[in-house]
Design an enzyme around this catalytic site. Structure first.
Site, PDB file in Angstrom:
ATOM      1  N   HIS A 146       0.853  -1.188   0.000  1.00 52.39           N
ATOM      2  CA  HIS A 146       0.000   0.000   0.000  1.00 52.39           C
ATOM      3  C   HIS A 146       0.891   1.241   0.000  1.00 52.39           C
ATOM      4  CE1 HIS A 146      -3.435  -2.590   1.738  1.00 52.39           C
ATOM      5  NE2 HIS A 146      -3.562  -2.452   0.429  1.00 52.39           N
ATOM      6  N   ALA A 147       0.685   2.078  -1.006  1.00 57.26           N
ATOM      7  CA  ALA A 147       1.626   3.168  -1.303  1.00 57.26           C
ATOM      8  C   ALA A 147       1.880   4.100  -0.120  1.00 57.26           C
ATOM      9  CB  ALA A 147       1.083   3.960  -2.491  1.00 57.26           C
ATOM     10  N   ARG A 148       0.808   4.486   0.567  1.00 55.87           N
ATOM     11  CA  ARG A 148       0.927   5.549   1.569  1.00 55.87           C
ATOM     12  C   ARG A 148       1.549   5.085   2.878  1.00 55.87           C
ATOM     13  NH1 ARG A 148      -5.627   6.013   2.050  1.00 55.87           N
ATOM     14  NH2 ARG A 148      -6.042   4.027   3.075  1.00 55.87           N
ATOM     15  N   TYR A 190     -11.921  -6.298   9.776  1.00 54.18           N
ATOM     16  CA  TYR A 190     -13.073  -6.610   8.934  1.00 54.18           C
ATOM     17  C   TYR A 190     -12.681  -7.799   8.074  1.00 54.18           C
ATOM     18  CZ  TYR A 190      -9.789  -3.499   6.660  1.00 54.18           C
ATOM     19  OH  TYR A 190      -8.615  -2.916   6.240  1.00 54.18           O
ATOM     20  N   HIS A 241       2.378  -3.807   6.850  1.00 53.23           N
ATOM     21  CA  HIS A 241       1.474  -2.697   6.530  1.00 53.23           C
ATOM     22  C   HIS A 241       1.480  -1.688   7.670  1.00 53.23           C
ATOM     23  CE1 HIS A 241      -0.876  -4.357   3.031  1.00 53.23           C
ATOM     24  NE2 HIS A 241      -0.189  -5.420   3.408  1.00 53.23           N
ATOM     25  N   SER A 242       0.746  -0.594   7.478  1.00 54.65           N
ATOM     26  CA  SER A 242       0.476   0.306   8.595  1.00 54.65           C
ATOM     27  C   SER A 242      -0.919   0.871   8.375  1.00 54.65           C
ATOM     28  CB  SER A 242       1.519   1.424   8.673  1.00 54.65           C
ATOM     29  OG  SER A 242       1.331   2.393   7.657  1.00 54.65           O
ATOM     30  N   TYR A 243      -1.674   1.284   9.433  1.00 52.42           N
ATOM     31  CA  TYR A 243      -1.150   1.362  10.786  1.00 52.42           C
ATOM     32  C   TYR A 243      -2.121   0.685  11.751  1.00 52.42           C
ATOM     33  CZ  TYR A 243      -4.681   5.060  11.061  1.00 52.42           C
ATOM     34  OH  TYR A 243      -5.873   5.748  11.001  1.00 52.42           O
ATOM     35  N   GLU A 262       0.610  -4.656  11.210  1.00 51.96           N
ATOM     36  CA  GLU A 262       0.252  -3.244  11.030  1.00 51.96           C
ATOM     37  C   GLU A 262       1.115  -2.463  12.009  1.00 51.96           C
ATOM     38  OE1 GLU A 262      -1.936  -2.016   8.821  1.00 51.96           O
ATOM     39  OE2 GLU A 262      -3.147  -3.760   8.251  1.00 51.96           O
TER      40      GLU A 262
HETATM   41  O1  0X9 Z   1      -6.995  -4.150   4.544  1.00 47.82           O
HETATM   42  C1  0X9 Z   1      -5.817  -4.500   4.359  1.00 47.82           C
HETATM   43  O2  0X9 Z   1      -5.384  -4.829   3.254  1.00 47.82           O
HETATM   44  C2  0X9 Z   1      -4.855  -4.517   5.560  1.00 47.82           C
HETATM   45  N1  0X9 Z   1      -5.018  -3.316   6.341  1.00 47.82           N
HETATM   46  S1  0X9 Z   1      -4.525  -1.870   5.715  1.00 47.82           S
HETATM   47  O3  0X9 Z   1      -5.020  -0.847   6.585  1.00 47.82           O
HETATM   48  N2  0X9 Z   1      -2.958  -1.781   5.749  1.00 47.82           N
HETATM   49  O4  0X9 Z   1      -4.999  -1.748   4.372  1.00 47.82           O
HETATM   50  C3  0X9 Z   1      -5.144  -5.728   6.398  1.00 47.82           C
HETATM   51  C4  0X9 Z   1      -5.030  -7.016   5.653  1.00 47.82           C
HETATM   52  C5  0X9 Z   1      -5.292  -8.232   6.488  1.00 47.82           C
HETATM   53  N3  0X9 Z   1      -5.350  -9.438   5.723  1.00 47.82           N
HETATM   54  C6  0X9 Z   1      -6.418  -9.815   4.992  1.00 47.82           C
HETATM   55  N4  0X9 Z   1      -7.553  -9.188   5.030  1.00 47.82           N
HETATM   56  N5  0X9 Z   1      -6.285 -10.894   4.247  1.00 47.82           N
HETATM   57 ZN    ZN Z   2      -1.840  -1.733   4.052  1.00 41.36          ZN
END
Ligand code: 0X9
Ligand code: ZN
Length: 451
Positions: free
Chosen positions: A185-187, A362, A310-312, A385
């Protein structure tokens, strides 16, 4: 109780018809935007947010957690949004978006291991453009030619080289593989710096890591999404997806963490190109996810650990992300994560929460974690995260976050010895008697057989 559930369901349905579409491409212009911090005291509000994330492409959801949501709302939608929140009896506050983040009071100049060399240089004093990151990686590989190698992992949609560092002290022998990826994820700028800090620390002090690296290759891809990363530097600080361009259409980009071939587009993702969680035209439609697929499929039987950074939010997630149903070896996954979280906390008390992202955030399918675990059968698969109260993290946090997270990486790697891995893989079968979901069972077993 049933009635209450029913009413909240109705509220959600009604609430969906809310905010008028503006469908403007913001392109980095956040004039008038506000960052809302909404607290949830009921599931209804949280579910409402999860629904909005999919339906309302003009909102930018930063984090939806158990008890709060952080979301950017453009000026035109604020009145309606606040009205809905009031109707749902939820509390919120709003701020402008370039707020100050937290600062560190830790002396970041203390080496991680007594007697070890401090990772030096100015690289970790600020965030860098992609070219500088590649140069740094190449320089590291040149400096430690016998243990580090720079490789081109793949090419991005716009043709940039996706750089990787392979770190190994036992080349030429069969080795287990630990794959660590950031910057999908870019940001999420703090993620490339954190994995690079780890690489630099390993290389500068390799004599301390001989036992852990004995038969393990650590493979690091710091910026999986270089096009998005660059765009978040030049135009739109809060860009998330890649930069896939569809001729004739104004919205761009695929969420790479929704593009893997595991329950692709099943939940928590969208087929609306303008959505932040657009899953792409098909599984692996993107060159960036194809590169990951090619590499991990080619190495699937020696890949034992996959970390997607990832963050955050300060979370350690293990599968599944697409369902709340428990993964087969979740007890083992949980206990390793607990160890990792404890070692992070030792540095300056940073507390991570542990669990599945489906439960703590989620349900969302098509992620690297679920695919690596469920389709490839890689026994230790996590998404981290990192800390922050948003995507803008102060420069002064780069080294402290690098150091505390380093402890987690070492902890994960320490589970790659033969005995632990055997236990991890056996627990895929025996840990959870009640597991009867069917999905991936055969793949798990065939992977186990060939190990
Ligand atoms: O939603 C996402 O892709 C991740 N969180 S973020 O805020 N960095 O975008 C969490 C991904 C967790 N893994 C899966 N949902 N498979
Ligand atoms: Zn992410």
């Amino acid at each position: 109780m049933k009635l209450k559930k029913y009413i909240s369901f109705i509220t959600i349905i009604i609430s969906f018809t809310i905010l008028n579409k503006i469908s403007a491409v913001k392109d980095g212009d956040y004039t008038g935007y506000k960052k809302y911090y909404v607290t949830h005291d009921s599931d209804a509000i949280r579910e409402y947010m999860v629904g909005l994330q999919l339906e309302e492409t003009d909102l930018d959801f930063w984090l939806i957690s158990e008890n709060s949501t952080t979301v950017l709302v453009p000026a035109q939608l604020q009145e309606n949004f606040e009205k809905r929140l009031t109707e749902l009896n939820s509390f919120f506050n709003k701020t402008s978006i370039y707020g100050n983040e937290y600062d560190s009071d830790i002396d970041s100049e203390v080496p991680l291991i007594r007697g070890s060399r401090q990772v030096s240089g100015s690289f970790f004093r600020s965030f860098h453009r992609y070219d500088t990151i590649l140069q740094y990686m190449i320089a590291l590989a040149r400096r430690y030619p016998s243990i580090a190698r720079y490789e081109t992992f793949g090419r991005s949609a716009e043709g940039r080289a996706i750089g990787a560092l392979s770190i190994s002290i036992t080349r030429g022998r069969p080795r287990k593989l630990a794959y660590i990826q950031a910057g999908a994820h870019a940001r999420e700028w703090i993620t490339p710096t954190t994995v690079l800090y780890f690489a630099a620390e390993l290389l500068a002090n390799i004599q301390f890591y001989r036992r852990i690296l004995n038969d393990v290759e650590v493979y690091i891809v710091p910026v999986l999404n270089p096009d998005g990363y660059e765009y978040s530097h030049t135009r739109d600080r809060f860009w998330r997806k890649n930069r896939h361009f569809y001729s004739g259409l104004s919205c761009r980009g695929v969420d790479l963490n929704r593009n893997f071939g595991v329950y692709w587009n099943y939940v928590g993702s969208s087929q609306n190109l303008c959505s932040e969680v657009y899953s792409g035209r098909s599984p692996y439609s993107e060159p960036e996810t194809q590169a990951v697929r090619r590499f991990l499929e080619a190495n699937r039987f020696r890949a034992k650990l996959v970390l997607d950074i990832h963050s955050y939010g300060k979370y350690i997630f293990y599968p599944w992300g697409y369902t709340k149903f428990p993964a087969r070896n979740r007890n083992f996954l949980h206990s390793v994560a607990l160890r990792a979280a404890n070692s992070i906390a030792k540095y300056r008390g940073t507390i991570y929460r542990i669990g599945t992202s489906a439960q703590l955030l989620y349900e969302a399918s098509g992620g690297l974690d679920d695919w690596a675990y469920g389709v490839l059968g890689i026994p230790l698969t996590y998404t981290l995260e990192l800390p922050g109260s948003g995507f803008v993290v102060p420069n002064s946090e780069i080294i402290p976050i690098g150091k505390e997270t380093y402890a987690a990486f070492i902890e994960f790697l320490s589970y790659l010895d033969d005995e632990q891995i055997e236990y991890a893989q056996n627990s895929l079968i025996s840990d959870d008697q009640s597991f009867d979901f069917g999905f991936n069972d055969d793949i798990f077993r065939s992977n186990l057989k060939s190990n």
